[in-house]
Design a protein around this motif. Sequence first.
Motif, PDB file in Angstrom:
ATOM      1  N   VAL A   1      -4.136   0.680   0.348  1.00 32.61           N
ATOM      2  CA  VAL A   1      -4.992   1.802   0.712  1.00 32.61           C
ATOM      3  C   VAL A   1      -4.217   2.800   1.545  1.00 32.61           C
ATOM      4  O   VAL A   1      -4.312   4.025   1.346  1.00 32.61           O
ATOM      5  CB  VAL A   1      -6.227   1.297   1.478  1.00 32.61           C
ATOM      6  N   ALA A   2      -3.410   2.257   2.502  1.00 34.67           N
ATOM      7  CA  ALA A   2      -2.633   3.142   3.370  1.00 34.67           C
ATOM      8  C   ALA A   2      -1.620   3.930   2.551  1.00 34.67           C
ATOM      9  O   ALA A   2      -1.375   5.126   2.799  1.00 34.67           O
ATOM     10  CB  ALA A   2      -1.929   2.316   4.452  1.00 34.67           C
ATOM     11  N   VAL A   3      -1.014   3.246   1.555  1.00 33.12           N
ATOM     12  CA  VAL A   3      -0.024   3.930   0.708  1.00 33.12           C
ATOM     13  C   VAL A   3      -0.688   5.043  -0.093  1.00 33.12           C
ATOM     14  O   VAL A   3      -0.178   6.168  -0.179  1.00 33.12           O
ATOM     15  CB  VAL A   3       0.656   2.918  -0.233  1.00 33.12           C
TER      16      VAL A   3
ATOM     17  N   ILE B   1      -2.634  -6.819   6.613  1.00 34.42           N
ATOM     18  CA  ILE B   1      -1.605  -5.912   6.095  1.00 34.42           C
ATOM     19  C   ILE B   1      -1.641  -5.867   4.577  1.00 34.42           C
ATOM     20  O   ILE B   1      -1.590  -4.791   3.952  1.00 34.42           O
ATOM     21  CB  ILE B   1      -0.214  -6.335   6.597  1.00 34.42           C
TER      22      ILE B   1
ATOM     23  N   LYS C   1      -4.124  -6.542   2.684  1.00 33.37           N
ATOM     24  CA  LYS C   1      -5.379  -5.963   2.216  1.00 33.37           C
ATOM     25  C   LYS C   1      -5.371  -4.449   2.303  1.00 33.37           C
ATOM     26  O   LYS C   1      -5.819  -3.739   1.377  1.00 33.37           O
ATOM     27  CB  LYS C   1      -6.538  -6.539   3.033  1.00 33.37           C
ATOM     28  N   TRP C   2      -4.889  -3.920   3.413  1.00 28.37           N
ATOM     29  CA  TRP C   2      -5.005  -2.479   3.655  1.00 28.37           C
ATOM     30  C   TRP C   2      -3.738  -1.694   3.348  1.00 28.37           C
ATOM     31  O   TRP C   2      -3.775  -0.465   3.342  1.00 28.37           O
ATOM     32  CB  TRP C   2      -5.412  -2.233   5.116  1.00 28.37           C
ATOM     33  N   ALA C   3      -2.629  -2.393   3.111  1.00 31.33           N
ATOM     34  CA  ALA C   3      -1.377  -1.676   2.833  1.00 31.33           C
ATOM     35  C   ALA C   3      -1.499  -0.778   1.599  1.00 31.33           C
ATOM     36  O   ALA C   3      -1.080   0.396   1.638  1.00 31.33           O
ATOM     37  CB  ALA C   3      -0.219  -2.669   2.675  1.00 31.33           C
TER      38      ALA C   3
ATOM     39  N   LEU D   1      -3.522   6.656   0.586  1.00 31.54           N
ATOM     40  CA  LEU D   1      -3.909   7.739   1.498  1.00 31.54           C
ATOM     41  C   LEU D   1      -2.692   8.560   1.909  1.00 31.54           C
ATOM     42  O   LEU D   1      -2.756   9.792   2.018  1.00 31.54           O
ATOM     43  CB  LEU D   1      -4.599   7.162   2.726  1.00 31.54           C
ATOM     44  N   GLY D   2      -1.582   7.845   2.112  1.00 28.47           N
ATOM     45  CA  GLY D   2      -0.370   8.554   2.497  1.00 28.47           C
ATOM     46  C   GLY D   2       0.078   9.512   1.404  1.00 28.47           C
ATOM     47  O   GLY D   2       0.485  10.654   1.665  1.00 28.47           O
TER      48      GLY D   2
END
Length: 218
Positions: free
Chosen positions: A200-202, A194, A196-198, A204-205
């Motif tokens: 990136v997800a934010v 979470i 690590k990728w949170a 991208l969002g």
Amino acid sequence: MVKLTMIARAIDGLPLVEGLDDGRDVPDVDFYKQQVKALFKNLSRGQNEPSRMSVETGQYIFHYIIEERVCYLTMCDRAYPKKLAFQYLEDLKNEFERAYGNQIETAARPYAFIKFDTFIQKTKKLYQDTTSQRNIAKLNDELYEVHQIMTRNVQEVLGVGEKLEQVSQMSSRLTSESRIYADRARDLNRQALIRKWAPVAVVLGVVFLLLYVRNKFW
């Protein structure tokens, strides 16, 4: 003299019968009864104990036989003849099998066959006087030998069971701790992913949101 008599199911240690008038002249009789129950529990673990054995405890000695998954046990003075003790148990075994043999496996509560105490008391009286003509004849019976029946100390017998139980408890504890560790490891891995990728997800969002707004309003 015969002091205590108890019968239990060997596969689980369930007490089936106990002499109701036994042990009245025995100091700390409850202590010895607890030892008997511990011995039954020990035997129920299937540790390849002999089917006939004598177990020394204080000033007394336990004698037991196991047949047809039932353990017949008596506690006697150390001076009481071993040969008579085992013949006494044989008499109990023969009558108990005749009376209750087909009910033993289905017994669901302790002391289900307490009525057998009547036979225990009657038979015990026959064996109390070692000088009676009947018992002298039994002592002289060369066809019934007990010399090869092992005699051990109660701490030795129960100590083996206690050590095995401790090993079993330790094994169960280690298994439980391993499961807890595995669960914690999975949680930590999940949290690491979470973290690590949170970001990136934010990002991208935010990008997708900007593209959506641009396409919709521009």
